[in-house]
Design a protein around this motif. Structure first.
Motif, mmCIF file in Angstrom:
data_model
loop_
_atom_site.group_PDB
_atom_site.id
_atom_site.type_symbol
_atom_site.label_atom_id
_atom_site.label_comp_id
_atom_site.label_asym_id
_atom_site.label_seq_id
_atom_site.Cartn_x
_atom_site.Cartn_y
_atom_site.Cartn_z
ATOM 1 N N SER A 84 -1.643 14.219 9.886
ATOM 2 C CA SER A 84 -0.625 13.699 8.891
ATOM 3 C C SER A 84 -0.063 14.850 8.068
ATOM 4 O O SER A 84 -0.775 15.370 7.313
ATOM 5 C CB SER A 84 -1.134 12.893 7.811
ATOM 6 N N GLN B 126 2.192 15.289 4.961
ATOM 7 C CA GLN B 126 2.828 14.806 3.669
ATOM 8 C C GLN B 126 3.473 16.165 3.297
ATOM 9 O O GLN B 126 3.107 17.293 3.187
ATOM 10 C CB GLN B 126 1.981 14.182 3.020
ATOM 11 N N ALA C 265 -5.759 12.295 11.288
ATOM 12 C CA ALA C 265 -5.080 11.163 11.870
ATOM 13 C C ALA C 265 -5.658 10.798 13.055
ATOM 14 O O ALA C 265 -5.358 9.525 13.638
ATOM 15 C CB ALA C 265 -3.624 11.568 11.962
ATOM 16 N N ASP D 244 2.469 6.977 11.945
ATOM 17 C CA ASP D 244 3.461 6.666 11.262
ATOM 18 C C ASP D 244 2.643 6.452 9.910
ATOM 19 O O ASP D 244 1.293 6.335 9.883
ATOM 20 C CB ASP D 244 4.430 5.639 11.132
ATOM 21 N N ALA D 245 3.105 6.716 8.564
ATOM 22 C CA ALA D 245 2.705 6.481 7.263
ATOM 23 C C ALA D 245 1.886 5.037 7.111
ATOM 24 O O ALA D 245 1.114 4.770 6.104
ATOM 25 C CB ALA D 245 3.285 6.956 6.079
ATOM 26 N N GLU D 246 2.590 4.135 7.677
ATOM 27 C CA GLU D 246 2.050 2.814 7.645
ATOM 28 C C GLU D 246 0.924 2.413 8.318
ATOM 29 O O GLU D 246 0.450 1.362 7.988
ATOM 30 C CB GLU D 246 3.377 1.880 8.062
ATOM 31 N N SER E 152 -0.846 3.553 -0.031
ATOM 32 C CA SER E 152 -0.572 5.111 0.034
ATOM 33 C C SER E 152 -0.228 5.392 1.440
ATOM 34 O O SER E 152 -1.044 4.912 2.309
ATOM 35 C CB SER E 152 -2.003 5.639 -0.501
ATOM 36 N N PRO E 153 0.683 6.633 1.815
ATOM 37 C CA PRO E 153 0.641 6.867 2.909
ATOM 38 C C PRO E 153 -0.436 7.402 3.763
ATOM 39 O O PRO E 153 -1.383 7.930 3.385
ATOM 40 C CB PRO E 153 1.673 7.981 2.732
ATOM 41 N N PRO F 257 -2.410 9.481 6.958
ATOM 42 C CA PRO F 257 -2.200 10.735 7.708
ATOM 43 C C PRO F 257 -1.885 10.535 8.879
ATOM 44 O O PRO F 257 -2.340 9.645 9.572
ATOM 45 C CB PRO F 257 -3.588 11.414 7.765
ATOM 46 N N HIS F 258 -0.698 11.018 9.635
ATOM 47 C CA HIS F 258 -0.308 10.698 10.911
ATOM 48 C C HIS F 258 0.178 11.899 11.607
ATOM 49 O O HIS F 258 0.370 12.980 11.096
ATOM 50 C CB HIS F 258 0.755 9.546 10.740
#
Length: 379
Positions: free
Chosen positions: A30, A32, A61, A109-111, A163-164, A166-167
């Motif tokens: 991830s 960010q 991730a 993805d962050a979702e 919160s996002p 890790p991806h």
């Protein structure tokens, strides 16, 4: 080509002798804003910290996906009696444990969408995802595609937890070179977040598992439990989804296979939107051109794909394609390999009109065909 011995081609997610298991565990990266881990400049990891950096960048991730299948019918019980209606005693029905297991997956993805293998979660009653920090969440099966063995999950978090996550970054598997260094992360034999490394041994392997086979072969150790985990290049990008191994004993012998990430990227939007993949359909049966066939068609060397059947009332028939035509280009793309045509057609959106460059009776010609939607019976 000699077909592989499927008795020894082992799906890497099945593990733990005596216990039916299905589970996913993956590794993820991830990035960010502001916390990107600086990579070494040299793409050759020998003598550098590059592999360590790739792992640090991605490991958070990677997730463990534990799946549970439907509870087996109780021994001696009537199928019409639910659990708990009959007292336990000699000969009384006993609940059987639900088949469980673990494999690998990774957040994209962050979702919290997670890619894994379809065989890891297919038929599961319940799927849980374990993050790098040990927290577990239920996961929703968003979509699955048995043909490519790819499934898409979504981590279900409580309201307010936005919160996002890790991806990982999805790379470009088309740019992989044989001999290039790669890293696999997953949960072999239930050992979470295990890292192995090796090289790309071959590309475009067709194992006869499906019409869209084009596996990446690697000698990075892949074992039962690695299914669904990421294969990473030295830039830290995902280039494949670890899927199966060739083995006589169920363990790693240096021959593992990963689905190219470009194949997953081409269907993710369909899985998110519809839960399944919509593919194009041409309506022909085809045959590989051999030297003998090429000679019979007046060609100096094998080229293109031979049409040996045109299905009635299909798009090819409506577009004027005939049995005996040799397709040499599909919408401007050369057909260098027999397996290229099904993949190109599958990626074409239904309703799109394509141009086929063909040889008919040894002479060049073109036909325009409007691709239709592939139905399950046509797959």
């Amino acid at each position: 080509m000699m077909k592989p011995n499927w008795k020894i081609l082992t799906v890497a997610a099945l593990l733990f002798v005596g216990i039916p298991m299905l589970s996913i565990v993956g590794s993820g990266r991830s990035l960010q804003a502001g916390n990107a881990y600086a990579l070494s400049t040299d793409i050759n990891p020998v003598g550098t910290n590059r592999i360590t950096e790739v792992v640090k960048w991605n490991d958070q991730a990677v997730v463990g996906v534990h799946s549970t299948m439907k509870v087996a019918q109780m021994r001696g019980s009537s199928p019409h009696k639910p659990f708990g209606q009959t007292p336990f005693g000699p000969g009384a029905p006993m609940p059987q444990p639900a088949p469980q297991g673990s494999g690998s997956g990774f957040i994209i993805d962050a979702e919290g969408h997670v890619l894994t293998n379809n065989h890891v979660v297919d038929g599961a009653d319940k799927v849980q995802v374990q993050l790098h920090d040990g927290k577990e969440y239920e996961a929703e099966l968003i979509g699955q595609d048995a043909v490519t063995d790819i499934a898409l999950l979504k981590i279900v978090r409580k309201d307010g937890h936005t919160s996002p996550l890790p991806h990982m970054k999805l790379g470009d598997s088309a740019t992989l070179d044989v001999g290039e260094w790669v890293v696999a992360i997953g949960n072999p034999f239930g050992l979470q977040h295990t890292v192995t490394t090796g090289i790309v041994s071959a590309k475009g392997r067709n194992l006869g598992a499906g019409p869209y086979d084009a596996f990446i072969q690697t000698d990075a150790s892949i074992n039962p439990g690695n299914s669904g985990g990421p294969l990473l290049n030295m830039n830290g990008d995902v280039v494949g989804i670890n899927t199966m191994i060739l083995s006589g004993n169920g363990g790693n012998v240096g021959i593992g296979f990963a689905i190219p990430i470009n194949m997953a990227k081409s269907i993710v939007s369909d899985l998110m939107k519809d839960g399944k993949v919509t593919r194009g359909w041409l309506g022909v049966t085809i045959q590989k051109m051999t030297l003998e066939l090429a000679s019979s068609f007046g060609l100096n060397e094998p080229q293109g794909v031979l049409v040996n059947g045109v299905l009635p009332k299909g798009p090819a028939e409506r577009g004027g394609l005939l049995r005996g035509d040799v397709i040499v280009q599909y919408n401007g793309q050369e057909l260098a390999d027999f397996a290229d045509l099904p993949k190109l057609v599958a990626k074409t959106r239904p309703g799109e009109t394509v141009t086929l460059n063909i040889l008919r009776n040894g002479k060049p010609a073109t036909v325009q065909i409007t691709i239709e939607k592939m139905q399950e019976r046509q797959a």
